[in-house]
Design a protein around this motif. Structure first.
Motif, mmCIF file in Angstrom:
data_model
loop_
_atom_site.group_PDB
_atom_site.id
_atom_site.type_symbol
_atom_site.label_atom_id
_atom_site.label_comp_id
_atom_site.label_asym_id
_atom_site.label_seq_id
_atom_site.Cartn_x
_atom_site.Cartn_y
_atom_site.Cartn_z
ATOM 1 N N GLY A 69 7.415 -2.910 2.354
ATOM 2 C CA GLY A 69 7.641 -3.486 1.030
ATOM 3 C C GLY A 69 6.354 -3.704 0.266
ATOM 4 O O GLY A 69 6.286 -3.457 -0.936
ATOM 5 N N GLY A 70 5.315 -4.165 0.954
ATOM 6 C CA GLY A 70 4.023 -4.364 0.294
ATOM 7 C C GLY A 70 3.446 -3.062 -0.219
ATOM 8 O O GLY A 70 2.911 -2.998 -1.319
ATOM 9 N N PHE A 71 3.584 -1.993 0.584
ATOM 10 C CA PHE A 71 3.111 -0.676 0.150
ATOM 11 C C PHE A 71 3.880 -0.212 -1.086
ATOM 12 O O PHE A 71 3.275 0.259 -2.054
ATOM 13 N N LEU A 72 5.212 -0.357 -1.066
ATOM 14 C CA LEU A 72 6.019 0.064 -2.221
ATOM 15 C C LEU A 72 5.698 -0.759 -3.465
ATOM 16 O O LEU A 72 5.615 -0.216 -4.574
ATOM 17 N N ILE A 73 5.518 -2.059 -3.296
ATOM 18 C CA ILE A 73 5.183 -2.917 -4.446
ATOM 19 C C ILE A 73 3.823 -2.531 -5.010
ATOM 20 O O ILE A 73 3.648 -2.433 -6.231
ATOM 21 N N ALA A 74 2.841 -2.308 -4.158
ATOM 22 C CA ALA A 74 1.501 -1.922 -4.630
ATOM 23 C C ALA A 74 1.538 -0.591 -5.376
ATOM 24 O O ALA A 74 0.866 -0.424 -6.395
ATOM 25 N N LEU A 78 10.066 1.668 -6.437
ATOM 26 C CA LEU A 78 11.218 0.849 -6.049
ATOM 27 C C LEU A 78 10.828 -0.624 -5.944
ATOM 28 O O LEU A 78 11.203 -1.329 -5.005
ATOM 29 N N THR A 79 10.079 -1.093 -6.913
ATOM 30 C CA THR A 79 9.522 -2.440 -6.884
ATOM 31 C C THR A 79 10.592 -3.510 -6.820
ATOM 32 O O THR A 79 10.459 -4.475 -6.063
ATOM 33 N N ARG A 80 11.650 -3.358 -7.595
ATOM 34 C CA ARG A 80 12.697 -4.375 -7.593
ATOM 35 C C ARG A 80 13.362 -4.493 -6.225
ATOM 36 O O ARG A 80 13.568 -5.595 -5.717
ATOM 37 N N ILE A 81 13.677 -3.368 -5.612
ATOM 38 C CA ILE A 81 14.325 -3.392 -4.295
ATOM 39 C C ILE A 81 13.374 -3.951 -3.245
ATOM 40 O O ILE A 81 13.758 -4.796 -2.426
ATOM 41 N N ALA A 82 12.119 -3.498 -3.258
ATOM 42 C CA ALA A 82 11.130 -3.984 -2.295
ATOM 43 C C ALA A 82 10.897 -5.483 -2.461
ATOM 44 O O ALA A 82 10.694 -6.199 -1.472
ATOM 45 N N GLN A 86 11.917 -8.963 0.184
ATOM 46 C CA GLN A 86 10.958 -9.996 0.587
ATOM 47 C C GLN A 86 11.486 -11.414 0.397
ATOM 48 O O GLN A 86 11.023 -12.340 1.063
ATOM 49 N N ILE A 87 12.447 -11.605 -0.505
ATOM 50 C CA ILE A 87 12.890 -12.951 -0.876
ATOM 51 C C ILE A 87 13.408 -13.767 0.313
ATOM 52 O O ILE A 87 12.997 -14.919 0.485
ATOM 53 N N VAL A 120 7.252 -12.566 -6.143
ATOM 54 C CA VAL A 120 8.258 -11.598 -5.707
ATOM 55 C C VAL A 120 9.519 -11.714 -6.563
ATOM 56 O O VAL A 120 10.093 -10.699 -6.975
ATOM 57 N N VAL A 121 9.939 -12.935 -6.860
ATOM 58 C CA VAL A 121 11.103 -13.125 -7.738
ATOM 59 C C VAL A 121 10.795 -12.578 -9.130
ATOM 60 O O VAL A 121 11.632 -11.908 -9.745
#
Length: 142
Positions: A69-74, A78-82, A86-87, A120-121
């Motif tokens: 998830g951190g890799f995808l967010i960076a 797919l930022t919303r899904i990643a 995490q939530i 994250v939210v």
């Protein structure tokens, strides 16, 4: 409803938020690597919750979710899904793990978990932004 939220998030995403998104992704990735390198500490945290979870499964879920998830967010892919993945981890970190340590201003893990949860939210609502893999793929769709 989801389309409206996505449209609003895309329309209200300043460029400086991309820097925050990348930093959040790198932080989560590093935290996942840290969990993998010291699984006994993470096992101790999860076991101490008395949620009767399979400790090994929980440890692997947290590490995998943070690394992937951190890799995808960076990357902004797919930022919303990643972010949504995490939530639950961060909710448990804020309200269960840090609850045992106390909600004082001296508990730095509480504040790190709380700020990460808020970010994250936020990124699950506003999305990846202009400088992201999602935006690049949308503009270079053949």
């Amino acid at each position: 409803m989801m389309d409206r939220i996505e449209h609003w998030g895309d329309a209200h995403h300043p460029a400086w938020m991309d820097t925050v998104r990348i930093a959040l992704g790198v932080f989560l990735f590093a935290k996942g690597i840290s969990f993998i390198s010291d699984t006994t500490q993470l096992s101790r945290l999860v076991t101490g919750l008395d949620l009767h979870l399979y400790t090994v499964a929980a440890v692997h879920y947290v590490a995998f979710a943070h690394i992937f998830g951190g890799f995808l967010i960076a990357m902004g892919c797919l930022t919303r899904i990643a972010s949504i993945i995490q939530i639950p981890i961060l909710l448990i970190a804020v309200f269960f793990v840090n609850f045992r340590m106390g909600f004082s201003y001296l508990n730095s893990e509480f504040w790190i978990s709380m700020i990460t949860l808020i970010l994250v939210v936020t990124f699950s609502i506003v999305g990846s932004g202009r400088f992201s893999m999602d935006e690049w793929m949308k503009n270079h769709d053949n």
